[in-house]
Enzyme design. Structure first.
Site, mmCIF file in Angstrom:
data_model
loop_
_atom_site.group_PDB
_atom_site.id
_atom_site.type_symbol
_atom_site.label_atom_id
_atom_site.label_comp_id
_atom_site.label_asym_id
_atom_site.label_seq_id
_atom_site.Cartn_x
_atom_site.Cartn_y
_atom_site.Cartn_z
ATOM 1 N N TYR A 19 38.787 51.026 45.318
ATOM 2 C CA TYR A 19 39.043 51.107 46.757
ATOM 3 C C TYR A 19 39.968 52.269 47.082
ATOM 4 O O TYR A 19 41.035 52.109 47.677
ATOM 5 C CB TYR A 19 39.601 49.764 47.273
ATOM 6 C CG TYR A 19 38.515 48.719 47.317
ATOM 7 C CD1 TYR A 19 37.687 48.614 48.439
ATOM 8 C CD2 TYR A 19 38.248 47.899 46.228
ATOM 9 C CE1 TYR A 19 36.652 47.689 48.471
ATOM 10 C CE2 TYR A 19 37.205 46.977 46.251
ATOM 11 C CZ TYR A 19 36.414 46.884 47.376
ATOM 12 O OH TYR A 19 35.393 45.993 47.411
ATOM 13 N N TYR A 147 35.540 36.250 48.647
ATOM 14 C CA TYR A 147 35.306 37.499 47.913
ATOM 15 C C TYR A 147 34.582 37.158 46.614
ATOM 16 O O TYR A 147 35.047 36.315 45.847
ATOM 17 C CB TYR A 147 36.617 38.235 47.596
ATOM 18 C CG TYR A 147 36.364 39.468 46.757
ATOM 19 C CD1 TYR A 147 35.839 40.626 47.340
ATOM 20 C CD2 TYR A 147 36.590 39.473 45.375
ATOM 21 C CE1 TYR A 147 35.557 41.750 46.574
ATOM 22 C CE2 TYR A 147 36.307 40.594 44.609
ATOM 23 C CZ TYR A 147 35.801 41.726 45.207
ATOM 24 O OH TYR A 147 35.511 42.832 44.440
ATOM 25 N N ASP A 248 32.667 29.850 42.261
ATOM 26 C CA ASP A 248 33.142 31.114 41.684
ATOM 27 C C ASP A 248 34.588 30.930 41.222
ATOM 28 O O ASP A 248 35.516 30.988 42.026
ATOM 29 C CB ASP A 248 33.029 32.214 42.757
ATOM 30 C CG ASP A 248 33.592 33.558 42.288
ATOM 31 O OD1 ASP A 248 34.171 33.623 41.189
ATOM 32 O OD2 ASP A 248 33.451 34.543 43.047
ATOM 33 N N LYS A 277 37.320 37.541 34.623
ATOM 34 C CA LYS A 277 38.733 37.930 34.643
ATOM 35 C C LYS A 277 39.537 37.456 33.414
ATOM 36 O O LYS A 277 39.540 38.143 32.423
ATOM 37 C CB LYS A 277 39.361 37.507 35.963
ATOM 38 C CG LYS A 277 38.790 38.329 37.126
ATOM 39 C CD LYS A 277 39.730 38.447 38.300
ATOM 40 C CE LYS A 277 39.338 39.604 39.197
ATOM 41 N NZ LYS A 277 38.591 39.229 40.394
HETATM 42 C C1 LIG Z 1 37.334 39.751 40.911
HETATM 43 C C2 LIG Z 1 36.412 38.742 41.438
HETATM 44 C C3 LIG Z 1 35.009 38.910 41.346
HETATM 45 C C4 LIG Z 1 34.374 40.164 40.809
HETATM 46 O O1 LIG Z 1 34.677 40.394 39.462
HETATM 47 P P1 LIG Z 1 34.560 41.885 38.848
HETATM 48 O O2 LIG Z 1 34.820 41.683 37.393
HETATM 49 O O3 LIG Z 1 35.603 42.711 39.543
HETATM 50 O O4 LIG Z 1 33.181 42.364 39.132
HETATM 51 C C5 LIG Z 1 34.208 37.887 41.830
HETATM 52 N N1 LIG Z 1 34.738 36.764 42.359
HETATM 53 C C6 LIG Z 1 36.064 36.570 42.449
HETATM 54 C C7 LIG Z 1 36.588 35.298 43.031
HETATM 55 C C8 LIG Z 1 36.946 37.551 42.018
HETATM 56 O O5 LIG Z 1 38.275 37.369 42.140
#
Ligand SMILES: *Cc1c(COP(=O)(O)O)cnc(C)c1O
Length: 429
Positions: A19, A147, A248, A277
Site C-alpha cells: 500500500y 478484510y 477467515d 499469517k
Molecule cells: C492478512 C489477511 C488476509 C490476507 O493474507 P495475505 O497473506 O496477506 O494474502 C486475509 N484475511 C485476513 C483476515 C487477513 O488478516
C-alpha cells in the site's frame, strides 16, 4: 554492506512496498536483523516490536527451534512439486491442523498466502454447489468492514469503502454485503445486529454459495471486536438457509484472541476455515484452507470430480516443517496464560489515553490492543515518532494498534505501552 543512504535511494526508485508508491515520501527503515522482540535497524537503533510482522511472528524473530526446523528440512529438500507427490511435513501438518481445529473440518488444502487461501475457499464453496447441480448458488455474502486479502476474489468480499471497490468497479465481482454488527465483544447480539444479514439471506439465499467473515475480530477493515452471540446466530442462519459458512482465521488463528481459534469463543464450527499469517510463526509464507468431509466428498463425486486449483509451491516442505515446529512450540507453551497476561497489561496500560479528546475508543482482546482516534493519523509524521520512541508500531487510518509477539516480557511490554502513550499524548487533536 552498502551504505544506508544508497540502499534507501535504490529502494525508493525501484521497490514497491505494501500500500505504497514508488518514490513515496513516507519513511522506510532498513532492517539489519531481528532477534526475539527486538528489531535492529541498519543505523544501529533497536526497536521493540509491537506488530509481530502483521500478526505472524508469535514466537518472535530468529527463534532457535524454528531455525533448526528449517535447516533440518533443508538437508532433505527445500521444495518438491505436490502434483502426484507427497511428503512427511505436509501430511504431518495436515493431520495436526485437522486435530486442533473444530471436528467437522477433516481436509486441508495448502496455499501460498492468505489471499490465495481465501480464493480457494470461495472456489470450494462454488464448486460444492456446482457439484450438487445448484450452480446458481455462486455469490458470496459478507459483512461490511471485513478484510480478506488483496487478490480479486478476496477483494470482492472485503469492505467496499476501505477496499476502494470504486477503483476496480468494472472488474470486481459484485458480491452481497450486510451491515456489520454493532455489538461489542462483551455485549449481547440484538435483533438489530443480525437483521441486515438475515434479510440478505431471506431474499437471496438461492443465489448464495457461502457467507464469509472474520470471526470475532475484524482486522484490517477496522479492528472491530464483535459478540460471540452474533457468530452463533450466523452459524444457525447458514444451516437454516442452506448456505456454507467460511470463517477467515488468517489473522485471529493460533491464540491471538485468547482462544486457539476465534470461532471457539462462539463454540461454532465453520464448513470451511482459512488459516495463514502465524501458521509458520512468521517465518515462511504458507496458508491453508480446511473443509469438511462432506464438501470434499461432494466435490469428488460431482462434475468435474476434481477441485480446480493447484499452486506451484503448494505445501512447500520448508514452510510445512516450520509450521509444525511453530505449532509444537505454541501448544507446548502456557499460551493461554501468556495471552491473558498480555491482555491484562494492555488493558491496564492503554487505558491511560482513553480520556484524551482525540481518542475515540480503547479496546483490548487477547494479545490485541487498539487505540481508535477520531481522525486519520498522518503516517509521515507519526511513524518517525514511534521509531524515535524505540518501538515498531505501524498505524493505519484512525487506528494505532498493538499485537506483540507472545514471547514479550512484561518489562518490554510496558516499555512498548509507555512509548505508545507518549506518542499518542503528542498527537495534535
Ligand atoms: C492478512 C489477511 C488476509 C490476507 O493474507 P495475505 O497473506 O496477506 O494474502 C486475509 N484475511 C485476513 C483476515 C487477513 O488478516
Amino acid at each position: 554492506m552498502q551504505s544506508q543512504n544508497a540502499l534507501l535511494e535504490q529502494d525508493r526508485q525501484h521497490v514497491w512496498h505494501p500500500y505504497s508508491a514508488i518514490q513515496a515520501d513516507t519513511p522506510i527503515y532498513p532492517v539489519k536483523s531481528a532477534q526475539g522482540v527486538r528489531i535492529t535497524l541498519m543505523d544501529g537503533r533497536v526497536l521493540i516490536d509491537g506488530m509481530s510482522s502483521w500478526w505472524s511472528a508469535i514466537h518472535g524473530y530468529n527463534h532457535p527451534v524454528l531455525n533448526q526446523a528449517i535447516s533440518t528440512q533443508l538437508h532433505d529438500m527445500a521444495h518438491i512439486m505436490f502434483g502426484g507427490l507427497t511428503h512427511q511435513p505436509a501430511v504431518d501438518l495436515a493431520l495436526q491442523l485437522v486435530k486442533i481445529t473444530p471436528e467437522p473440518l477433516q481436509t486441508v488444502f495448502f496455499a501460498d498466502s492468505g489471499s490465495v487461501a481465501i480464493e480457494v475457499a470461495m472456489k470450494m464453496a462454488i464448486q460444492y454447489w456446482y457439484a450438487k447441480n445448484q450452480s446458481q448458488k455462486a455469490k458470496l455474502l459478507t459483512i461490511r468492514h471485513g478484510y480478506h486479502g488483496d487478490t480479486f476474489g478476496a477483494m470482492s468480499v472485503s469492505d467496499p469503502v476501505n477496499g476502494m471497490h470504486s477503483l476496480f468497479a468494472n472488474t470486481l465481482i459484485k458480491q452481497l454485503f450486510a451491515a456489520a454488527p454493532n455489538c461489542t465483544f462483551t455485549q449481547p447480539c440484538t435483533p438489530e445486529d443480525i437483521a441486515p444479514l438475515e434479510n440478505q439471506l431471506k431474499e437471496n439465499h438461492a443465489q448464495i454459495a457461502a457467507i464469509i467473515l472474520e470471526p470475532i475480530v475484524q482486522g484490517a477493515g477496522g479492528m472491530r471486536f464483535y459478540s460471540p452471540e452474533y457468530l452463533q446466530q450466523v452459524r444457525e442462519l447458514c444451516t437454516q438457509y442452506d448456505v456454507l459458512l467460511i470463517v477467515d482465521e488468517i489473522a485471529t488463528g493460533f491464540g491471538r484472541t485468547g482462544k486457539l481459534f476465534a470461532c471457539e469463543h462462539a463454540e461454532i464450527a465453520p464448513d470451511i476455515l482459512c488459516l495463514g499469517k502465524a501458521l509458520t510463526g512468521g517465518y515462511m509464507t504458507l496458508a491453508a484452507t480446511l473443509a469438511t468431509q462432506e464438501i470434499a466428498d461432494t466435490i469428488r463425486l460431482g462434475e468435474p470430480g476434481l477441485f480446480m486449483h493447484g499452486p506451484t509451491f503448494m505445501a512447500n516442505p520448508l514452510a510445512c516443517a516450520t509450521a509444525l515446529a511453530s505449532l509444537k512450540l505454541l501448544l507446548n507453551s502456557p499460551w493461554q496464560q501468556t495471552v491473558r497476561t498480555i491482555e491484562q497489561t494492555l488493558a491496564t496500560g492503554l487505558q491511560a489515553c482513553a480520556h484524551y479528546a482525540h481518542v475515540k475508543d480503547v479496546r483490548v482482546l487477547g494479545a490485541i490492543g487498539v487505540i481508535e482516534l477520531h481522525h486519520p493519523v498522518d503516517l509521515k509524521t507519526l511513524q518517525p515518532k514511534f521509531v524515535d520512541a524505540g518501538v515498531w508500531v505501524r498505524p493505519f487510518n484512525k487506528l494505532i494498534y498493538l499485537m506483540p509477539p507472545f514471547i514479550i516480557s512484561s518489562t518490554e511490554l510496558n516499555q512498548l505501552i509507555d512509548a505508545v502513550l507518549k506518542v499518542v499524548a503528542d498527537i495534535e487533536p
